[in-house]
Motif scaffolding. Structure first.
Motif, PDB file in Angstrom:
ATOM      1  N   GLY A  92     -32.677 -18.100 -21.264  1.00  0.00           N
ATOM      2  CA  GLY A  92     -32.252 -19.115 -22.220  1.00  0.00           C
ATOM      3  C   GLY A  92     -33.384 -19.785 -22.973  1.00  0.00           C
ATOM      4  N   ARG A  93     -34.602 -19.305 -22.843  1.00  0.00           N
ATOM      5  CA  ARG A  93     -35.689 -19.965 -23.572  1.00  0.00           C
ATOM      6  C   ARG A  93     -35.576 -19.652 -25.065  1.00  0.00           C
ATOM      7  N   LEU A  94     -35.932 -20.628 -25.883  1.00  0.00           N
ATOM      8  CA  LEU A  94     -35.851 -20.471 -27.327  1.00  0.00           C
ATOM      9  C   LEU A  94     -36.981 -19.563 -27.811  1.00  0.00           C
ATOM     10  N   LEU A  95     -36.630 -18.489 -28.515  1.00  0.00           N
ATOM     11  CA  LEU A  95     -37.621 -17.574 -29.068  1.00  0.00           C
ATOM     12  C   LEU A  95     -38.018 -17.996 -30.487  1.00  0.00           C
ATOM     13  N   TRP A  96     -37.035 -18.373 -31.288  1.00  0.00           N
ATOM     14  CA  TRP A  96     -37.341 -18.871 -32.630  1.00  0.00           C
ATOM     15  C   TRP A  96     -36.135 -19.590 -33.210  1.00  0.00           C
ATOM     16  N   GLN A  97     -36.409 -20.418 -34.201  1.00  0.00           N
ATOM     17  CA  GLN A  97     -35.373 -21.134 -34.941  1.00  0.00           C
ATOM     18  C   GLN A  97     -35.799 -21.212 -36.395  1.00  0.00           C
ATOM     19  N   LYS A  98     -34.979 -20.633 -37.279  1.00  0.00           N
ATOM     20  CA  LYS A  98     -35.289 -20.606 -38.700  1.00  0.00           C
ATOM     21  C   LYS A  98     -34.061 -21.060 -39.485  1.00  0.00           C
ATOM     22  N   GLY A  99     -34.290 -21.539 -40.696  1.00  0.00           N
ATOM     23  CA  GLY A  99     -33.156 -21.979 -41.475  1.00  0.00           C
ATOM     24  C   GLY A  99     -33.532 -22.458 -42.851  1.00  0.00           C
ATOM     25  N   VAL A 100     -32.615 -23.218 -43.456  1.00  0.00           N
ATOM     26  CA  VAL A 100     -32.789 -23.713 -44.816  1.00  0.00           C
ATOM     27  C   VAL A 100     -32.485 -25.206 -44.839  1.00  0.00           C
ATOM     28  N   VAL A 101     -32.950 -25.861 -45.877  1.00  0.00           N
ATOM     29  CA  VAL A 101     -32.652 -27.277 -46.108  1.00  0.00           C
ATOM     30  C   VAL A 101     -31.624 -27.363 -47.235  1.00  0.00           C
ATOM     31  N   TYR A 102     -30.563 -28.124 -47.005  1.00  0.00           N
ATOM     32  CA  TYR A 102     -29.530 -28.320 -48.017  1.00  0.00           C
ATOM     33  C   TYR A 102     -29.164 -29.794 -48.022  1.00  0.00           C
ATOM     34  N   SER A 103     -29.559 -30.490 -49.073  1.00  0.00           N
ATOM     35  CA  SER A 103     -29.435 -31.945 -49.120  1.00  0.00           C
ATOM     36  C   SER A 103     -28.217 -32.433 -49.897  1.00  0.00           C
ATOM     37  N   GLU A 104     -27.517 -31.532 -50.609  1.00  0.00           N
ATOM     38  CA  GLU A 104     -26.360 -31.967 -51.387  1.00  0.00           C
ATOM     39  C   GLU A 104     -25.182 -32.281 -50.467  1.00  0.00           C
ATOM     40  N   PRO A 105     -24.346 -33.232 -50.843  1.00  0.00           N
ATOM     41  CA  PRO A 105     -23.184 -33.551 -50.010  1.00  0.00           C
ATOM     42  C   PRO A 105     -22.206 -32.382 -49.946  1.00  0.00           C
ATOM     43  N   GLU A 106     -21.619 -32.168 -48.797  1.00  0.00           N
ATOM     44  CA  GLU A 106     -20.630 -31.109 -48.608  1.00  0.00           C
ATOM     45  C   GLU A 106     -19.542 -31.633 -47.679  1.00  0.00           C
ATOM     46  N   ARG A 107     -18.329 -31.615 -48.145  1.00  0.00           N
ATOM     47  CA  ARG A 107     -17.227 -32.152 -47.358  1.00  0.00           C
ATOM     48  C   ARG A 107     -16.897 -31.223 -46.187  1.00  0.00           C
ATOM     49  N   THR A 108     -16.450 -31.830 -45.087  1.00  0.00           N
ATOM     50  CA  THR A 108     -15.961 -31.054 -43.948  1.00  0.00           C
ATOM     51  C   THR A 108     -15.122 -31.956 -43.059  1.00  0.00           C
ATOM     52  N   HIS A 109     -14.387 -31.350 -42.175  1.00  0.00           N
ATOM     53  CA  HIS A 109     -13.580 -32.095 -41.212  1.00  0.00           C
ATOM     54  C   HIS A 109     -14.492 -32.665 -40.131  1.00  0.00           C
ATOM     55  N   LYS A 110     -14.132 -33.821 -39.601  1.00  0.00           N
ATOM     56  CA  LYS A 110     -14.980 -34.452 -38.588  1.00  0.00           C
ATOM     57  C   LYS A 110     -15.141 -33.591 -37.338  1.00  0.00           C
ATOM     58  N   SER A 111     -14.190 -32.679 -37.094  1.00  0.00           N
ATOM     59  CA  SER A 111     -14.294 -31.790 -35.928  1.00  0.00           C
ATOM     60  C   SER A 111     -14.848 -30.423 -36.291  1.00  0.00           C
ATOM     61  N   ASN A 112     -15.325 -30.266 -37.523  1.00  0.00           N
ATOM     62  CA  ASN A 112     -15.855 -28.986 -37.984  1.00  0.00           C
ATOM     63  C   ASN A 112     -17.270 -29.185 -38.524  1.00  0.00           C
ATOM     64  N   PRO A 113     -18.274 -29.250 -37.646  1.00  0.00           N
ATOM     65  CA  PRO A 113     -19.646 -29.470 -38.102  1.00  0.00           C
ATOM     66  C   PRO A 113     -20.122 -28.341 -39.011  1.00  0.00           C
ATOM     67  N   TYR A 114     -21.176 -28.605 -39.784  1.00  0.00           N
ATOM     68  CA  TYR A 114     -21.791 -27.541 -40.567  1.00  0.00           C
ATOM     69  C   TYR A 114     -22.252 -26.420 -39.631  1.00  0.00           C
ATOM     70  N   CYS A 115     -22.372 -25.223 -40.196  1.00  0.00           N
ATOM     71  CA  CYS A 115     -22.790 -24.030 -39.429  1.00  0.00           C
ATOM     72  C   CYS A 115     -21.748 -23.617 -38.395  1.00  0.00           C
ATOM     73  N   SER A 116     -20.467 -23.783 -38.719  1.00  0.00           N
ATOM     74  CA  SER A 116     -19.426 -23.331 -37.791  1.00  0.00           C
ATOM     75  C   SER A 116     -19.216 -21.826 -37.847  1.00  0.00           C
TER      76      SER A 116
END
Length: 628
Positions: A107-131
């Motif tokens: 379970g050790r973390l090998l890497w974590q990569k991604g992007v930055v997105y600062s614009e508002p985006e609607r979603t359900h309170k039970s549906n976090p981003y990156c679902s």
């Protein structure tokens, strides 16, 4: 006679080669590992695995190989390929959408990569981003970050390409996962006013074909938004690739209807109306039949694959305000299994109920999709409970297992292990593979070494009343014939009448000697728990308790990590040693109390051994659980 030095040297050379292969195995999949490359395992989205040895029961204390805390909440499902476990993860405080890669062994973390997105985006309170869940083919892994686009990485986290597909705007967010099949990556970029279904070249990210979702006529809806002008419309479905006769079909559940496309060209093959405007789950396919279900008291339908044009009149059945939920079910042997609050079994041919049951002992409903393994169906619930019941025309509950943390994710299975994400934790669930190194009867599976080669093994080591008895002289050790790298080991020992000296050796290698190249968990009376390495074997620890020296030819360079405190019982009473050697970490407990730990331990494979060193000592209940 005692085993020869030549034989031991050969055994240790083999162990060294095996440990080298183990250390480099990250670059290629396990030979026996069953990959789980996508949200529901395969491009067909079947949710069915060939695994037959998955654990039936577990808890937060039992049958958990490892668990790691995640930075924030999330709903995505892990993808597994060889030694890598992938999961998407939003870091909302930093406006980041990321992909995390963990080593499946610990379970050790090998890497974590991604992007930055600062614009508002609607979603359900039970549906976090990156679902949306990631997908991999063993050379690349692709993640959907919603409005932040689709990003492809190689297996070591290097970005290969990135696509901006436009903003997704829906009150309840998005969750459709990408699918890899052949040379293409298929992705539903929605729900939104300008939602689309795309096929991209998986190597470059370039669009091969695109289907723009039409505007739907949602008047006179019959679902939970009946009579309301502001009802939510959209699909959170993931496309699937099936084979219908001699051709492949891409199946997608849209609002109002399910459609089939030629995966290579995007040409529409057939369409079937009858869904409601709100679709949560993905279509299911089995026995030549496509089943699609709408959400929130939505409609369900079944139709044969392989058709042409508008096949609505050819539906096998159609149900209005049906019982479909949010998660996707499974189809096999002419039956459909699905559920949310209740779990249902229906006839595939007719849609008639075979049975319907509420799972006792679970809290709340389920947003997760089912996993079918052999004759067992696994279904997670939002409470973190996972129900296991029989794949059968008669309902039979087998187990309910709780991880005591909320979840909207689904299970992934690989090589006898289950991978599951709760709200803030990633779990590897595996049935215990504990083995008894000592059978209680004889010393089969063990070899002996002595500084006096002419001495017979039975002159030093014997079995009496289920106990290994060591005379304590001459100096030497009794080693397992098998080698181990990472494991949990429990050993009971006692001094029968007076204090003495002994130890437990781990990862033995090099030239066989009285004190070989190994880790020693000290058993010397009054010092049980001190850790020692010989002949330059690497180990680190708390600077206040760490010392190093050279003991000459007998021991070579020595590293010592003194115990934190003692917890031994007096002579005549049994003591319990619990040792966990996981990669570079070594922890030892005596009679239930942690007494020492070390880090930076050199990772090699080698036997486990009991030491003979001055004074009779007894051993029993020697059990090992591999952690590789």
């Amino acid at each position: 006679m005692m085993i020869s030095h030549r034989f031991l040297n050969a055994a240790f050379r083999v162990a060294s080669v095996l440990s080298l292969l183990a250390a480099t195995s990250l670059g290629s999949p396990r030979a026996l590992a069953a990959h789980w490359p996508a949200w529901r395992g395969d491009a067909a989205g079947s949710g069915i695995t060939a695994e037959k040895e998955l654990p039936l029961e577990w808890s937060i204390e039992r049958n958990i190989r490892w668990h790691v805390k995640l930075p924030e909440r999330g709903n995505s499902t892990p993808a597994v390929w060889g030694e890598r476990v992938f999961i998407t993860q939003a870091i909302e405080a930093e406006n980041r959408r990321t992909l995390m890669c963990f080593h499946r062994a610990d379970g050790r973390l090998l890497w974590q990569k991604g992007v930055v997105y600062s614009e508002p985006e609607r979603t359900h309170k039970s549906n976090p981003y990156c679902s949306a869940s990631p997908v991999t083919d063993g050379e690349r892994v692709i993640a959907s970050f919603g409005s932040a686009g689709l990003v492809c990485y190689d297996m070591d986290g290097r970005e290969l390409w990135r696509r901006d597909l436009g903003k997704i705007d829906n009150l309840w967010g998005n969750a459709s996962s990408p699918v890899i099949h052949g040379d293409l990556c298929f992705h539903y970029h929605g729900p939104s006013e300008k939602a689309s279904l795309l096929a991209l070249d998986k190597k470059t990210g370039k669009t091969v074909w695109k289907f723009d979702e039409p505007e739907w006529n949602t008047a006179d809806r019959t679902d939970g938004f009946k009579g309301k002008s502001d009802g939510v419309t959209g699909s959170w479905s993931t496309p699937l690739i099936i084979r219908a006769g001699k051709r492949e079909e891409l199946i997608m559940s849209f609002p109002m209807e399910v459609r089939a496309f030629d995966p290579k060209t995007g040409r529409e093959l057939w369409r079937c109306a009858g869904l409601n405007p709100l679709v949560y789950d993905s279509a299911m396919f089995g026995n030549g039949t496509v089943v699609a279900m709408g959400g929130y008291y939505g409609n369900s339908l079944a139709v044969k694959a392989g058709g042409s044009g508008d096949v609505t009149p050819k539906r096998l059945w159609h149900q209005v305000r049906a019982k479909g939920g949010i998660g996707t079910g499974v189809i096999k042997d002419g039956r459909i299994y699905f559920g949310g609050g209740q779990v249902l079994c229906q006839e595939l041919a007719t849609g008639n109920d075979v049975w319907e049951h509420k799972i006792p002992g679970v809290k709340g409903g389920s947003w997760s999709s089912m996993l079918l393994a052999g004759d067992r169906i696994y279904l997670p619930f939002q409470s973190g409970d996972i129900a296991v019941f029989k794949f059968s025309p008669k309902f039979e509950l087998l187990a309910v297992n709780s991880l005591k943390e909320k979840s909207n994710s689904s299970l992934a299975s690989s090589n006898g292990e289950l991978f599951f994400r709760t709200e803030k934790t990633l779990w590897c669930i595996a049935a215990s593979k504990t083995v008894d190194l000592f059978n209680g009867k004889d010393l089969n599976g063990w070899t002996a070494f002595s500084v006096e080669p002419q001495v017979k093994k039975e002159d030093v080591w014997s079995v009496r009343d289920g106990v290994i008895v060591c005379k304590g002289e001459p100096m030497g050790w009794l080693a397992t014939e098998k080698s181990f790298t990472s494991f949990k080991l429990s050993v009971e020992w006692r001094w029968p009448d007076k204090p003495g000296n002994s130890g437990v050796f781990l990862r033995i290698g090099g030239e066989p000697k009285a004190l070989p190249r190994c880790f020693e968990c000290q058993l010397k009376s009054g010092d049980a728990g001190t850790l020692i390495t010989f002949h330059g074997l690497k180990m680190d620890g708390d600077a206040a308790r760490l010392s190093k020296k050279n003991g000459g030819e007998k021991t070579g360079d020595i590293t010592i990590v003194k115990k934190i405190e003692g917890n031994e019982k007096p002579p005549g009473e049994w003591n319990l040693y619990e040792i966990e050697l996981r990669g570079g970490s070594l922890k030892v407990s005596v009679n239930g109390k942690l007494v020492n730990e070390a880090t930076g331990c050199e990772i090699v494979a080698g036997p486990v051994a009991l030491q003979s060193e001055g004074g009779e000592v007894h051993f029993r209940n020697i059990r090992l659980t591999p952690l590789e």
